[in-house]
Scaffold this active site. Structure first.
Site, short mmCIF file in Angstrom:
data_model
loop_
_atom_site.label_atom_id
_atom_site.label_comp_id
_atom_site.label_asym_id
_atom_site.label_seq_id
_atom_site.Cartn_x
_atom_site.Cartn_y
_atom_site.Cartn_z
N CYS A 145 -24.49 0.68 32.76
CA CYS A 145 -25.24 -0.28 33.55
C CYS A 145 -26.11 -1.17 32.68
O CYS A 145 -27.20 -0.77 32.25
CB CYS A 145 -26.10 0.46 34.56
SG CYS A 145 -27.18 -0.63 35.48
N CYS A 148 -29.59 -1.95 34.09
CA CYS A 148 -30.58 -0.88 33.98
C CYS A 148 -31.07 -0.72 32.55
O CYS A 148 -32.25 -0.48 32.32
CB CYS A 148 -29.97 0.47 34.39
SG CYS A 148 -28.91 0.41 35.80
N ASP A 149 -30.17 -0.84 31.59
CA ASP A 149 -30.49 -0.38 30.24
C ASP A 149 -30.48 -1.47 29.17
O ASP A 149 -30.89 -1.22 28.04
CB ASP A 149 -29.47 0.70 29.82
CG ASP A 149 -29.50 1.88 30.78
OD1 ASP A 149 -30.58 2.17 31.33
OD2 ASP A 149 -28.44 2.51 30.99
#
Ligand code: NAP
Length: 320
Positions: A145, A148-149
């Site tokens: 992701c 997200c990261d």
């Protein structure tokens, strides 16, 4: 355990599940949506759009909207008409006959809920490469992701595995943070749509490693390198990437009911007659769990609407 039998329980809270909730709520069926609960950054209620950056093709948002914002709007709209939303994972389903039983929290004991109709909207999850090192390094340099990261990879040299729209979308997003992003693809042409390809080829931070597969991931505590194999020459190369994002597609989330409903050969839930009916009367399905072809937020939402209307008519026919 409740003696109440609900009209309808929706399992899943992506565009399909929440659209089904909006429609069944407006039909006064008082749906309960069991939305799932977060177990990692890449497993959150709200489905795959929670892991998506900019959504540019959802009609009604001419300047785009982020995936999480879009899902928050879906959720608010479902609640506005009286949907009850429960943050929990379904642990067991008994679909043998209506009223259907649903357990949350654990598979033992009496069911937590019962319902005359069930809408399955459990979506699909990211596929992984199948390497031993993946388990060790997921969350430690390896991710599924970018939204997200991506932030954690500022000024680093990283890679994205895959050649579809997801891989290119992730790669383009990651160029905002990383020093360089290498797309590792097993063929020499991308599967991604033309517009995404054009953007990718125009981005100076993006490079491509064609005809290559990831053979191993290096690092004990954190990712320190990626070993690729050239599929034509079998030559192995170690790249000092400190981040790797896997974007090679998805598998439908059918574990809860795989032994109770008909699945297609590729594992996707089977629906019939161009409707949301599954192999069990009273159980309906929508979104990516039953769609291996379109897999778009807008088609998932459309199929959620279909499932809601199918439920409404089914309940009417049963005299409810
Ligand atoms: P996808 O289209 O199925 O692409 C998967 C990619 O991963 C393919 O390039 C495939 O290679 C590669 N791959 C599969 N298994 C692999 C393995 N074991 N090792 C190495 N590579 C592997 O999946 P997706 O990109 O997740 O997209 C799914 C759907 O969502 C598509 O319809 C897509 O258009 C849509 N989508 C749209 C957007 C957007 O419009 N913004 C964004 C994301 C997704 P091959 O090409 O060789 O098969």
């Amino acid at each position: 355990m409740t003696d109440d039998v609900r009209n309808v329980i929706v399992v899943g809270s992506g565009p399909a599940g929440l659209t089904a909730a909006i429609y069944t709520a407006r039909a006064a069926l008082e749906p309960l949506v069991i939305e799932g609960e977060p177990s990692s950054t890449s497993d959150q209620p709200g489905g795959q759009l929670m892991l998506t950056t900019e959504v540019e093709n959802f009609p009604g948002f001419p300047t785009g909207i982020t995936g999480p914002e879009l899902m928050q709007s879906f959720r608010a709209q479902a609640e506005r008409f009286g949907s009850e939303i429960l943050t929990a994972k379904v642990s067991r389903l008994d679909l043998s006959a209506p009223p259907f039983s649903v357990w949350v929290g654990g598979p033992e004991g009496d069911p937590t809920y019962r319902a005359r109709a069930i809408i399955i909207a459990t979506g699909a999850s990211s596929l992984m490469l199948g390497l031993d090192a993946e388990r060790r390094l997921l969350g430690h340099g390896l991710s599924t992701c970018a939204t997200c990261d991506g932030f954690f990879f500022r000024d680093q040299d990283i890679c994205v595995v895959g050649g579809g729209d997801s891989a290119i979308e992730e790669a383009l997003f990651l160029t905002r943070f990383a020093r360089s992003v290498t797309v590792i693809h097993r063929r020499e042409t991308l599967r991604a749509s033309k517009i995404m390809q054009e953007r990718a080829f125009a981005n100076e931070k993006l490079t491509f490693l064609w005809n290559s597969v990831v053979e191993d991931l290096i690092g004990d505590q954190r990712l320190e390198g990626v070993v690729t194999r050239d599929v034509e020459t079998d030559e192995l190369t170690t790249h000092p990437f400190t981040g790797a994002f896997v974007a090679i597609g998805h598998r439908p989330n059918t574990d809860l009911f795989a032994d109770q409903l008909s699945l297609r050969e590729n594992g996707y839930l089977q629906t019939f007659d161009g409707r949301s009916n599954t192999s069990r009367e009273g159980v309906f399905a929508c979104g990516d769990v039953q769609d291996d072809w379109y897999r778009q937020a807008i088609t998932a939402a459309g199929s959620g609407c279909m499932a809601a209307i199918d439920v409404e008519r089914w309940l009417e026919r049963q005299g409810h």
